[in-house]
Scaffold this active site. Structure first.
Site, PDB file in Angstrom:
ATOM      1  N   ASP A   1       0.833  -1.202   0.000  1.00  0.00           N
ATOM      2  CA  ASP A   1       0.000   0.000   0.000  1.00  0.00           C
ATOM      3  C   ASP A   1       0.871   1.256   0.000  1.00  0.00           C
ATOM      4  OD1 ASP A   1      -2.033   1.895   0.484  1.00  0.00           O
ATOM      5  OD2 ASP A   1      -3.169   0.490   1.705  1.00  0.00           O
TER       6      ASP A   1
ATOM      7  N   THR B   1      -6.914   3.579  -2.390  1.00  0.00           N
ATOM      8  CA  THR B   1      -6.624   2.216  -1.945  1.00  0.00           C
ATOM      9  C   THR B   1      -7.667   1.184  -2.379  1.00  0.00           C
ATOM     10  OG1 THR B   1      -5.347   2.960  -0.043  1.00  0.00           O
ATOM     11  CG2 THR B   1      -6.313   0.760   0.111  1.00  0.00           C
TER      12      THR B   1
ATOM     13  N   LYS C   1      -5.685  -3.541   6.804  1.00  0.00           N
ATOM     14  CA  LYS C   1      -6.912  -2.853   6.388  1.00  0.00           C
ATOM     15  C   LYS C   1      -7.951  -3.866   5.911  1.00  0.00           C
ATOM     16  CE  LYS C   1      -4.670   1.382   4.702  1.00  0.00           C
ATOM     17  NZ  LYS C   1      -4.507   2.256   3.508  1.00  0.00           N
TER      18      LYS C   1
ATOM     19  N   HIS D   1       1.443   8.467   4.873  1.00  0.00           N
ATOM     20  CA  HIS D   1       0.482   9.537   5.147  1.00  0.00           C
ATOM     21  C   HIS D   1       0.941  10.407   6.311  1.00  0.00           C
ATOM     22  CE1 HIS D   1      -2.883   9.073   2.439  1.00  0.00           C
ATOM     23  NE2 HIS D   1      -2.904   7.767   2.637  1.00  0.00           N
TER      24      HIS D   1
ATOM     25  N   ASP E   1      -1.233  -0.358  -4.798  1.00  0.00           N
ATOM     26  CA  ASP E   1      -2.559   0.173  -5.114  1.00  0.00           C
ATOM     27  C   ASP E   1      -2.493   1.620  -5.591  1.00  0.00           C
ATOM     28  OD1 ASP E   1      -1.660   0.929  -2.623  1.00  0.00           O
ATOM     29  OD2 ASP E   1      -3.600   0.788  -1.645  1.00  0.00           O
TER      30      ASP E   1
ATOM     31  N   HIS F   1      -2.552  10.984  -1.779  1.00  0.00           N
ATOM     32  CA  HIS F   1      -2.563  10.497  -3.157  1.00  0.00           C
ATOM     33  C   HIS F   1      -3.978  10.646  -3.686  1.00  0.00           C
ATOM     34  CE1 HIS F   1      -4.481   6.963  -1.346  1.00  0.00           C
ATOM     35  NE2 HIS F   1      -3.584   7.119  -0.379  1.00  0.00           N
TER      36      HIS F   1
END
Length: 515
Positions: free
Chosen positions: A3, A44, A128, A276, A319, A455
């Site tokens: 990710d 994502t 996730k 992030h 992703d 993103h």
């Protein structure tokens, strides 16, 4: 899937990778050097869906991590399912009310199940929920994701109770054990030459800390942040791959009693959370990839020992990527900035109220799209064409906006062909906004106070992703030919001699296949 792994991370830290991780993939496998995401927004849930379905939001329907049902205005989380009952956690825990029901197309994992009359075993694993559920598809034997309680959980969509081996894994309390080790750099901090100074204004700090610097005393932060803190450290990668090893061992994956191919869909979620928070030029990101490299080496060795070297196939991709922090970029004298979505939405609604006499005609600017209050427009018999035109004219005046298009007229818009194709591929009329906003390079939604990165845009920093293959049926080499994220499922299907997913628009990457 890793990710938020930008393509250049394969090479940015290459000299410090071990021989058995990323270097093994590149040295023994096949790299598609120019693989791109062929839609926007680069988010994502869409990425995981598009890799495994071989198609885009226009067809598979996952239009964002969250999207809006246009007919009703209802906000929908990508894997939300109120009919599902949490398994392995409290019944009222919404983290367990998940399934792939919102995914409209089949996945290559679904097609594998169908091709073997459901004798193949398919399991999805990720911190996730969306990273586990969407790749595993509709027919999976299981999907497991991480709960902030510190346990791996699932839902009644897959099972009534967690298998004993997952319960035993949870009993090890690995998240807590890892966090009690604290997070310091793997190597002396002065050796991290690919990163800016540790103490800088572009990084977000953990709750309970004064600065975003090493060492991170995670052992002291558990009380304030909870065990979910592990997801924003490299220990999240370790935890995920340890569960993957346990799945291989306990579910006999790769040693299927029926002699069928099994599929273990793993998503490594922590790099996204770390990126992030700290932005792409941070020591935290560099350390994460150096540690992930060692975790991958350990995982590949484990597969060599249990399944057999050359008896399994790996593909590694992402992703989406990530942008530089705009403030960092402009501080270096580059162009960039922040698009304040809240301010833009307010200004848009003020304008539309003055023109059409109704408040909150725009309900959201999520996913860089204008979502209209279609119920209000219908009830008040408002002129939607005029509303769209007024909104577009207003948005074009805002700083940082490059293009704005009415999605009913997107094919006619004066927008470069590559960007236009991605706009159309990303548009699902039932779940996407009526107007698409495209920002100038190095702009994204936020404010000058925003730390870290994000993103979602078409630009190479968000859309150029790694794609490396290794193992059974794979040639050694590389191609610089442009390939798309949506080609992955078709390539896997070709390798396994099974049908492509039912919405696939991709083409097999024939250079990869050892045939």
């Amino acid at each position: 899937m890793v990710d938020q792994m930008r393509w250049d991370y394969l090479y940015r830290y290459f000299d410090r990778y071990s021989e058995g991780g990323f270097k093994r993939l590149l040295n023994d496998g096949f790299s598609c050097e120019n693989t791109y995401i062929n839609y926007i927004p680069t988010i994502t849930a869409i990425g995981h869906s598009s890799v495994y379905t071989g198609t885009t939001p226009a067809i598979h329907g996952i239009a964002g991590n969250d999207f809006i049902i246009q007919a009703t205005g209802q906000n929908m989380y990508c894997t939300e399912d109120d009919s599902a009952i949490p398994v392995g956690t409290a019944v009222d825990n919404s983290a367990g009310k998940m399934s792939p029901k919102n995914l409209l197309a089949s996945t290559v994992t679904d097609e594998l199940k169908l091709a073997t009359n459901f004798r193949s075993k398919v399991i999805g694993i990720a911190i996730k929920d969306r990273g586990a559920i969407l790749p595993a598809g509709h027919f999976a034997d299981a999907a497991y994701w991480f709960d902030n309680s510190g346990d791996w959980i699932s839902s009644s969509f897959y099972m009534k109770d967690l298998p004993k081996w997952v319960k035993d894994f949870n009993k090890q309390k690995l998240a807590e054990k890892y966090l009690k080790q604290d997070w310091n750099t793997l190597y002396p901090i002065a050796s991290y030459k690919q990163s800016i100074a540790d103490d800088n204004p572009y990084e977000g700090k953990f709750k309970g800390t004064e600065k975003a610097i090493f060492p991170v005393k995670t052992s002291q932060l558990i009380k304030q942040n909870g065990l979910g803190l592990v997801a924003t450290t490299p220990y999240g990668n370790t935890l995920t791959l340890e569960l993957a090893k346990a799945a291989v061992a306990n579910e006999q994956m790769g040693n299927n009693p029926e002699g069928c191919t099994d599929f273990l869909a793993i998503s490594i979620s922590s790099p996204d959370k770390i990126g992030h928070q700290f932005a792409i030029n941070s020591i935290e990101v560099e350390d994460n990839y150096l540690r992930l490299d060692k975790d991958l080496e350990s995982f590949f060795k484990y597969l060599d020992q249990t399944v057999g070297e050359g008896q399994y196939t790996i593909f590694l991709t992402a992703d989406h990527g990530a942008a530089h922090n705009p403030q960092f970029f402009t501080d270096q004298k580059g162009n960039g900035g922040y698009f304040n979505s809240k301010t833009a939405q307010k200004g848009l609604n003020d304008l539309l109220k003055a023109k059409f006499g109704q408040e909150k005609i725009v309900i959201s600017l999520s996913n860089y799209q204008v979502h209209l209050n279609n119920t209000l427009i219908k009830q008040q018999n408002l002129d939607e064409v005029a509303i769209r035109s007024a909104a577009i004219n207003y948005l074009k005046t805002l700083e940082g906006v490059a293009f704005v298009t009415d999605m009913d007229k997107a094919s006619e818009a004066a927008i470069p062909a590559r960007i236009k194709e991605r706009i159309i591929n990303g548009y699902n009329y039932k779940r996407s906004g009526a107007i698409q906003i495209v920002l100038e390079p190095q702009w994204y939604s936020g404010s000058p106070k925003s730390t870290g990165t994000t993103h979602g845009n078409w630009n190479p920093y968000d859309s150029h992703i790694p794609l490396v293959w290794m193992g059974w049926g794979i040639k050694h080499g590389a191609t610089n030919r442009v390939t798309n994220m949506t080609d992955i499922a078709a390539t896997v299907a070709g390798l396994l001699h099974i049908q492509e997913p039912n919405g696939s628009i991709g083409s097999p990457i024939i250079e990869v296949l050892n045939k």
